[in-house]
Design a protein around this motif. Structure first.
Motif, PDB file in Angstrom:
ATOM      1  N   PRO A 178    -125.149 -39.507 -66.859  1.00 51.98           N
ATOM      2  CA  PRO A 178    -124.486 -40.966 -67.781  1.00 51.98           C
ATOM      3  C   PRO A 178    -123.077 -40.476 -68.894  1.00 51.98           C
ATOM      4  O   PRO A 178    -122.947 -39.205 -68.869  1.00 51.98           O
ATOM      5  CB  PRO A 178    -125.895 -41.097 -68.923  1.00 51.98           C
ATOM      6  CG  PRO A 178    -126.026 -39.211 -69.208  1.00 51.98           C
ATOM      7  CD  PRO A 178    -126.033 -38.520 -67.390  1.00 51.98           C
ATOM      8  N   ARG A 213    -121.235 -41.268 -62.506  1.00 50.23           N
ATOM      9  CA  ARG A 213    -121.869 -42.295 -62.391  1.00 50.23           C
ATOM     10  C   ARG A 213    -122.242 -41.649 -61.156  1.00 50.23           C
ATOM     11  O   ARG A 213    -123.713 -41.904 -60.929  1.00 50.23           O
ATOM     12  CB  ARG A 213    -120.870 -43.603 -62.795  1.00 50.23           C
ATOM     13  CG  ARG A 213    -120.814 -43.825 -64.086  1.00 50.23           C
ATOM     14  CD  ARG A 213    -122.219 -43.903 -65.480  1.00 50.23           C
ATOM     15  NE  ARG A 213    -123.340 -44.195 -64.975  1.00 50.23           N
ATOM     16  CZ  ARG A 213    -125.222 -43.904 -65.339  1.00 50.23           C
ATOM     17  NH1 ARG A 213    -124.613 -42.258 -64.989  1.00 50.23           N
ATOM     18  NH2 ARG A 213    -125.362 -44.975 -64.364  1.00 50.23           N
ATOM     19  N   GLU A 258    -128.451 -34.865 -63.953  1.00 52.02           N
ATOM     20  CA  GLU A 258    -129.217 -35.521 -65.158  1.00 52.02           C
ATOM     21  C   GLU A 258    -129.335 -34.992 -66.333  1.00 52.02           C
ATOM     22  O   GLU A 258    -130.042 -36.012 -67.315  1.00 52.02           O
ATOM     23  CB  GLU A 258    -130.962 -36.065 -64.542  1.00 52.02           C
ATOM     24  CG  GLU A 258    -131.665 -35.086 -64.537  1.00 52.02           C
ATOM     25  CD  GLU A 258    -131.497 -34.392 -63.096  1.00 52.02           C
ATOM     26  OE1 GLU A 258    -132.700 -34.089 -62.214  1.00 52.02           O
ATOM     27  OE2 GLU A 258    -130.670 -34.862 -62.252  1.00 52.02           O
ATOM     28  N   VAL A 318    -124.006 -34.766 -69.581  1.00 53.02           N
ATOM     29  CA  VAL A 318    -124.038 -35.580 -70.359  1.00 53.02           C
ATOM     30  C   VAL A 318    -122.429 -35.399 -70.632  1.00 53.02           C
ATOM     31  O   VAL A 318    -121.804 -34.854 -70.506  1.00 53.02           O
ATOM     32  CB  VAL A 318    -124.055 -36.554 -71.765  1.00 53.02           C
ATOM     33  CG1 VAL A 318    -123.807 -35.233 -72.228  1.00 53.02           C
ATOM     34  CG2 VAL A 318    -123.494 -38.356 -72.381  1.00 53.02           C
ATOM     35  N   TRP A 364    -129.813 -38.865 -78.574  1.00 57.89           N
ATOM     36  CA  TRP A 364    -129.283 -39.209 -77.793  1.00 57.89           C
ATOM     37  C   TRP A 364    -130.746 -38.885 -77.209  1.00 57.89           C
ATOM     38  O   TRP A 364    -131.212 -38.486 -77.230  1.00 57.89           O
ATOM     39  CB  TRP A 364    -128.301 -37.718 -76.709  1.00 57.89           C
ATOM     40  CG  TRP A 364    -128.492 -38.508 -75.117  1.00 57.89           C
ATOM     41  CD1 TRP A 364    -129.204 -37.563 -74.324  1.00 57.89           C
ATOM     42  CD2 TRP A 364    -127.448 -38.942 -74.612  1.00 57.89           C
ATOM     43  NE1 TRP A 364    -128.080 -38.649 -72.956  1.00 57.89           N
ATOM     44  CE2 TRP A 364    -127.298 -38.981 -73.259  1.00 57.89           C
ATOM     45  CE3 TRP A 364    -126.216 -39.876 -75.022  1.00 57.89           C
ATOM     46  CZ2 TRP A 364    -126.767 -39.554 -72.395  1.00 57.89           C
ATOM     47  CZ3 TRP A 364    -125.599 -40.303 -74.443  1.00 57.89           C
ATOM     48  CH2 TRP A 364    -125.867 -40.296 -72.966  1.00 57.89           C
ATOM     49  N   VAL A 379    -122.081 -45.214 -71.107  1.00 57.52           N
ATOM     50  CA  VAL A 379    -123.604 -46.323 -72.265  1.00 57.52           C
ATOM     51  C   VAL A 379    -123.078 -46.390 -73.471  1.00 57.52           C
ATOM     52  O   VAL A 379    -123.415 -47.453 -73.377  1.00 57.52           O
ATOM     53  CB  VAL A 379    -123.979 -45.323 -72.592  1.00 57.52           C
ATOM     54  CG1 VAL A 379    -125.556 -45.010 -73.201  1.00 57.52           C
ATOM     55  CG2 VAL A 379    -124.881 -44.412 -70.599  1.00 57.52           C
ATOM     56  N   SER A 430    -130.975 -43.389 -72.242  1.00 56.70           N
ATOM     57  CA  SER A 430    -129.557 -43.507 -72.386  1.00 56.70           C
ATOM     58  C   SER A 430    -128.979 -43.288 -71.025  1.00 56.70           C
ATOM     59  O   SER A 430    -127.865 -43.324 -70.676  1.00 56.70           O
ATOM     60  CB  SER A 430    -129.139 -43.157 -73.547  1.00 56.70           C
ATOM     61  OG  SER A 430    -129.471 -43.206 -75.198  1.00 56.70           O
ATOM     62  N   ARG A 431    -129.728 -42.563 -70.555  1.00 52.58           N
ATOM     63  CA  ARG A 431    -129.236 -42.413 -69.307  1.00 52.58           C
ATOM     64  C   ARG A 431    -129.714 -43.118 -67.645  1.00 52.58           C
ATOM     65  O   ARG A 431    -129.555 -43.276 -66.668  1.00 52.58           O
ATOM     66  CB  ARG A 431    -130.357 -40.627 -68.457  1.00 52.58           C
ATOM     67  CG  ARG A 431    -130.553 -39.664 -69.416  1.00 52.58           C
ATOM     68  CD  ARG A 431    -131.057 -38.443 -69.804  1.00 52.58           C
ATOM     69  NE  ARG A 431    -131.381 -37.539 -70.508  1.00 52.58           N
ATOM     70  CZ  ARG A 431    -130.811 -36.477 -70.351  1.00 52.58           C
ATOM     71  NH1 ARG A 431    -131.626 -35.905 -69.326  1.00 52.58           N
ATOM     72  NH2 ARG A 431    -131.212 -35.764 -71.596  1.00 52.58           N
TER      73      ARG A 431
END
Length: 231
Positions: free
Chosen positions: A185, A180, A164, A167, A226, A210, A230-231
């Motif tokens: 993300p 995903r 988590e 990115v 960010w 995203v 956004s996650r």
């Protein structure tokens, strides 16, 4: 590994082909011509649509299932050698990639469907390898390649970062799907030479990105702004 609450991602995981190096137009042509050589009735558009971002192991399994053409002995090695020769003559980095990597603050690594030899050759040839301190991971290191999450989870584990807090920068639907599935993300990059950019953006967003961008130099701003939502 414990999740952070800070806004910026702790680790940026880059795909290589089509994200860091503009290799897909080269490799897709070489793959198509070699598949045709062994009797597979397939064209470049089909290869690009179905196999961009997919490992050779997965590609050849699909070819056997869908076209009834088994992999000839030595075929995969021959395709790899042919592609590397083409890289030597034609490969370039994605415009702006070197400058962005030079200044970005976040930790970074590469997680690619390419085999280790091709991956390191491409990054070395374009001068990008030193930006990753040998943190370069290939699908050959895990049981299942993209669209399964194994490679991204492996890369995060090797870097000591929770999923988590990562990115992923990806240019393909299998890559976005894999990220995903790993709980990461994704920012979709559609600035490579292999996609019609409008189609790429729609495909990547539909797969779960995203947002998408087509200029590598936009990445620092995307990371700077960010946030956890956004996650």
């Amino acid at each position: 590994m414990n999740g952070r609450t800070g806004a910026r991602p702790e680790l940026v995981i880059f795909d290589c082909d089509g994200v860091l190096v503009d290799s897909e137009p080269i490799s897709l042509v070489r793959l198509t011509e070699n598949l045709q050589r062994i009797g597979v009735p397939i064209d470049l558009d089909t290869v690009a649509r179905r196999f961009t971002g997919t490992s050779m192991t997965s590609i050849m399994a699909h070819i056997a299932d869908d076209y009834g053409v088994p992999t000839p002995k030595g075929f995969v090695d021959a395709v790899r050698a042919d592609t590397l020769r083409a890289f030597d003559a034609e490969l370039t980095a994605i415009a702006g990639a070197a400058a962005v990597l030079e200044t970005m603050r976040e930790r970074r690594c590469v997680a690619s469907s390419s085999d280790p030899q091709r991956l390191r050759h491409a990054l070395s040839l374009t001068g990008l390898l030193p930006h990753f301190d040998d943190h370069v991971f290939s699908a050959a290191m895990v049981a299942r390649g993209k669209p399964f999450p194994d490679l991204f989870l492996y890369a995060a584990g090797q870097m000591g970062v929770a999923p988590e807090d990562c990115v992923v920068i990806e240019d393909s639907v299998p890559g976005v799907t894999a990220a995903r599935a790993a709980g990461m993300p994704v920012l979709g990059f559609c600035g490579g030479g292999h996609w019609a950019h409008d189609r790429a953006g729609a495909d990547l967003l539909a797969a779960g990105a995203v947002r998408v961008f087509d200029e590598f130099t936009d990445l620092p701003h995307l990371l700077e702004t960010w946030d956890a939502s956004s996650r």
